[in-house]
Enzyme design. Structure first.
Site, PDB file in Angstrom:
ATOM      1  N   LYS A  98       0.854  -1.212   0.000  1.00 31.04           N
ATOM      2  CA  LYS A  98       0.000   0.000   0.000  1.00 31.04           C
ATOM      3  C   LYS A  98       0.877   1.244   0.000  1.00 31.04           C
ATOM      4  O   LYS A  98       0.680   2.149  -0.827  1.00 31.04           O
ATOM      5  CB  LYS A  98      -0.892   0.010   1.231  1.00 31.04           C
ATOM      6  CG  LYS A  98      -1.522   1.364   1.550  1.00 31.04           C
ATOM      7  CD  LYS A  98      -2.458   1.333   2.732  1.00 31.04           C
ATOM      8  CE  LYS A  98      -1.816   1.680   4.019  1.00 31.04           C
ATOM      9  NZ  LYS A  98      -1.633   3.118   4.268  1.00 31.04           N
ATOM     10  N   ASN A  99       1.844   1.301   0.919  1.00 34.76           N
ATOM     11  CA  ASN A  99       2.594   2.548   1.087  1.00 34.76           C
ATOM     12  C   ASN A  99       3.623   2.783  -0.008  1.00 34.76           C
ATOM     13  O   ASN A  99       4.130   3.891  -0.139  1.00 34.76           O
ATOM     14  CB  ASN A  99       3.231   2.584   2.471  1.00 34.76           C
ATOM     15  CG  ASN A  99       2.156   2.713   3.548  1.00 34.76           C
ATOM     16  OD1 ASN A  99       0.994   2.996   3.249  1.00 34.76           O
ATOM     17  ND2 ASN A  99       2.533   2.460   4.780  1.00 34.76           N
ATOM     18  N   ARG A 144      -8.484  -0.978   4.218  1.00 37.18           N
ATOM     19  CA  ARG A 144      -7.702   0.111   3.617  1.00 37.18           C
ATOM     20  C   ARG A 144      -6.322  -0.383   3.215  1.00 37.18           C
ATOM     21  O   ARG A 144      -5.690   0.142   2.306  1.00 37.18           O
ATOM     22  CB  ARG A 144      -7.554   1.275   4.604  1.00 37.18           C
ATOM     23  CG  ARG A 144      -8.840   2.003   4.886  1.00 37.18           C
ATOM     24  CD  ARG A 144      -8.594   3.266   5.653  1.00 37.18           C
ATOM     25  NE  ARG A 144      -7.507   4.018   5.017  1.00 37.18           N
ATOM     26  CZ  ARG A 144      -6.871   5.020   5.605  1.00 37.18           C
ATOM     27  NH1 ARG A 144      -7.195   5.387   6.824  1.00 37.18           N
ATOM     28  NH2 ARG A 144      -5.903   5.664   4.963  1.00 37.18           N
ATOM     29  N   ASP A 202       4.187   0.901  12.137  1.00 38.76           N
ATOM     30  CA  ASP A 202       2.986   0.219  11.607  1.00 38.76           C
ATOM     31  C   ASP A 202       2.859  -1.209  12.127  1.00 38.76           C
ATOM     32  O   ASP A 202       1.805  -1.825  11.978  1.00 38.76           O
ATOM     33  CB  ASP A 202       2.999   0.213  10.076  1.00 38.76           C
ATOM     34  CG  ASP A 202       2.858   1.621   9.526  1.00 38.76           C
ATOM     35  OD1 ASP A 202       3.124   1.822   8.333  1.00 38.76           O
ATOM     36  OD2 ASP A 202       2.522   2.531  10.310  1.00 38.76           O
ATOM     37  N   CYS A 256      -6.166   7.621   9.047  1.00 40.36           N
ATOM     38  CA  CYS A 256      -6.319   6.971  10.352  1.00 40.36           C
ATOM     39  C   CYS A 256      -6.016   7.945  11.490  1.00 40.36           C
ATOM     40  O   CYS A 256      -5.074   8.711  11.445  1.00 40.36           O
ATOM     41  CB  CYS A 256      -5.369   5.787  10.454  1.00 40.36           C
ATOM     42  SG  CYS A 256      -6.055   4.325   9.677  1.00 40.36           S
ATOM     43  N   ARG A 284      -1.556  14.767  13.023  1.00 44.57           N
ATOM     44  CA  ARG A 284      -0.888  14.502  11.731  1.00 44.57           C
ATOM     45  C   ARG A 284      -0.801  15.809  10.937  1.00 44.57           C
ATOM     46  O   ARG A 284      -1.457  15.990   9.932  1.00 44.57           O
ATOM     47  CB  ARG A 284      -1.632  13.414  10.966  1.00 44.57           C
ATOM     48  CG  ARG A 284      -1.659  12.112  11.762  1.00 44.57           C
ATOM     49  CD  ARG A 284      -2.155  10.949  10.957  1.00 44.57           C
ATOM     50  NE  ARG A 284      -1.096  10.387  10.102  1.00 44.57           N
ATOM     51  CZ  ARG A 284      -1.299   9.315   9.327  1.00 44.57           C
ATOM     52  NH1 ARG A 284      -2.499   8.766   9.275  1.00 44.57           N
ATOM     53  NH2 ARG A 284      -0.323   8.818   8.575  1.00 44.57           N
TER      54      ARG A 284
END
Ligand code: EPZ
Length: 429
Positions: free
Chosen positions: A31-32, A408, A316, A125, A130
């Site tokens: 994903k990242n 997600r 993570d 999230c 952030r």
């Protein structure tokens, strides 16, 4: 473009616990890694083909944003084709922007391509504060004019000019934003204290394959010399190191054994060291890109683990290690040094019987505890995945709501754990 079929959007997950995991599973695309690469396609006036693209909701949102900007998108399974030739709209729809944090890097990509963007403050999230101050600092240094009204950001630039940018600390997203804005800028950009996560390397490699001039890949000092144009390429997305770590930690928690296929071995040194130190047997087969983990009856907690920037222990995987630590012998002090609010899962785990003392940015976990199945709520992506692990090792039935957060980042966490023998299913609400 039809919505990417993100399976089971609003279903529950039900797990019958205390099942040791055994078997092999393929690791999905990252994903990242893929999100900044999809954003980078905006810079390329032609058709890029992205293979091994994970079928997850964050990718679906990113593709919808590119489509709204005027890109032509095709998606067949894990292969996505993006043609950004017809880019025409600089305002991006808030309903997708608010869905995820990584929308913010579209600022750099849009400025790089059409020198203007209108976008809401990104969502994502809720794992603590952030801010995007470092993103904006970098883009201002490159000559962007940025106006913020409420949570709406309008940025434009006659011509972006290379600059020297020193980040006070390394930010993955801010580094990506500056890279995306500077590859077509005039002159040279030097970034000091650039993030060194693998997802920076893969973005730079993608851009270099498309004709960008980038030096220092893999280090915290990047030098980017602006070029006139980039050309379309085909690209294979790297496997997801966090999904791979999730399955290793879940297997250790359940005292099982696993063979990970297509594992991103080179990005997993820290988690492999921690699992070996806890008493797991791990065999790495570099050629076959496989990681084999076997876990006997006993695993032991380390006294202290602290999350850190790459190549340290990834934030993570913090929630996933927390659950494994509950089942291991001894106490673990787990310190979260990247995000300010990443222990949301603690209250759910206490309801399942865990003994966890929270003290600001660290928690003390008492190991050797039996968990009991409960109805629990996922509130963010990695905490949700950790609740699945908790359900697998708990005695009795666990149901999890809020699975949209898990989807997600995980293509189908039920499919993968079912392949490893877990008694787990999607359930209609
Ligand atoms: C990326 O988020 C990842 N997301 C995160 O993964 C990951 O946890 C994080 O990097 C750290 O590795 C994606 O790649 C889409 P940061 P990002 O900017 O870029 C502060 C997941 O579960 N900061 O490196 O947002 C920030 O608040 C997600 O897949 C500022 O203060 O992370 C945080 O405390 C979660 N100002 C720290 O820096 C800024 O302008 C690190 O954030 C930017 C960041």
């Amino acid at each position: 473009m039809a919505e990417i079929d993100c399976l089971h959007q609003d279903k529950l997950i039900r797990i019958e616990g205390r099942t040791p995991l055994h078997g092999s599973v393929r690791v999905q695309g990252s994903k990242n890694a893929v999100l900044p690469i999809l954003a980078a396609c905006l810079l390329i006036q032609g058709k890029c083909v992205i293979r091994n693209c994970p079928i997850i909701t964050d990718v679906s949102y990113m593709l919808r944003l590119l489509e709204c900007a005027g890109c032509e998108i095709e998606q067949k399974g894990n292969v996505v084709t993006i043609d950004a030739l017809g880019l025409r709209e600089y305002r991006l729809p808030g309903k997708y922007v608010r869905k995820m944090r990584s929308s913010v890097i579209l600022i750099g990509a849009m400025l790089g391509r059409v020198q203007e963007v209108g976008i809401e403050y990104p969502g994502g999230c809720v794992i603590g504060e952030r801010p995007i101050d470092l993103h904006l600092k970098g883009l201002l240094a490159l000559g962007a004019d940025i106006a913020i009204e409420g949570n709406y950001i309008h940025a434009e630039a006659k011509k972006l000019k290379g600059a020297d940018i020193v980040f006070p600390f390394s930010s993955v997203g801010a580094t990506q934003n500056v890279i995306l804005a500077s590859v077509l800028a005039e002159g040279e950009t030097r970034i000091q204290n650039a993030a060194r996560e693998p997802e920076i390397d893969t973005l730079c490699t993608f851009l270099r394959m498309a004709g960008a001039d980038i030096e220092g890949i893999g280090t915290s000092r990047l030098v980017i010399r602006g070029v006139k144009t980039l050309h379309p390429i085909e690209y294979d997305v790297v496997s997801d190191r966090i999904v791979a770590g999730t399955y290793l930690l879940a297997t250790a928690a359940s005292r099982g054994s696993i063979c990970l296929k297509e594992a991103p071995i080179e990005h997993m040194n820290c988690i492999l060291q921690i699992l070996r130190a806890m008493g797991c047997d791990i065999v790495v087969r570099q050629e076959q890109q496989e990681i084999e983990l076997r876990c006997g009856k006993k695993i032991r907690n380390l006294p202290l683990v602290e999350t850190d920037i790459y190549p340290g222990f990834p934030t993570d995987l913090q929630s996933l290690l927390l659950v494994t630590a509950i089942t291991a012998e001894g106490e673990l002090m787990l310190k979260e040094s990247i995000f300010s609010g990443r222990f949301k899962i603690v209250e759910e785990l206490r309801r399942m019987g865990a003994y966890i003392r929270e003290d600001g940015s660290q928690v003390m976990i008492s190991g050797g505890t039996e968990l009991t199945g409960r109805n629990v709520i996922a509130r963010e992506l990695r905490g949700g995945a950790a609740l699945v692990t908790a359900g697998i090792v708990a005695e009795g039935m666990t149901t999890i709501v809020g699975t949209c957060y898990i989807n997600r980042g995980y293509e189908d966490i039920v499919r993968d754990f079912k392949m490893l023998g877990a008694l787990i299913d999607w359930m209609d609400r």
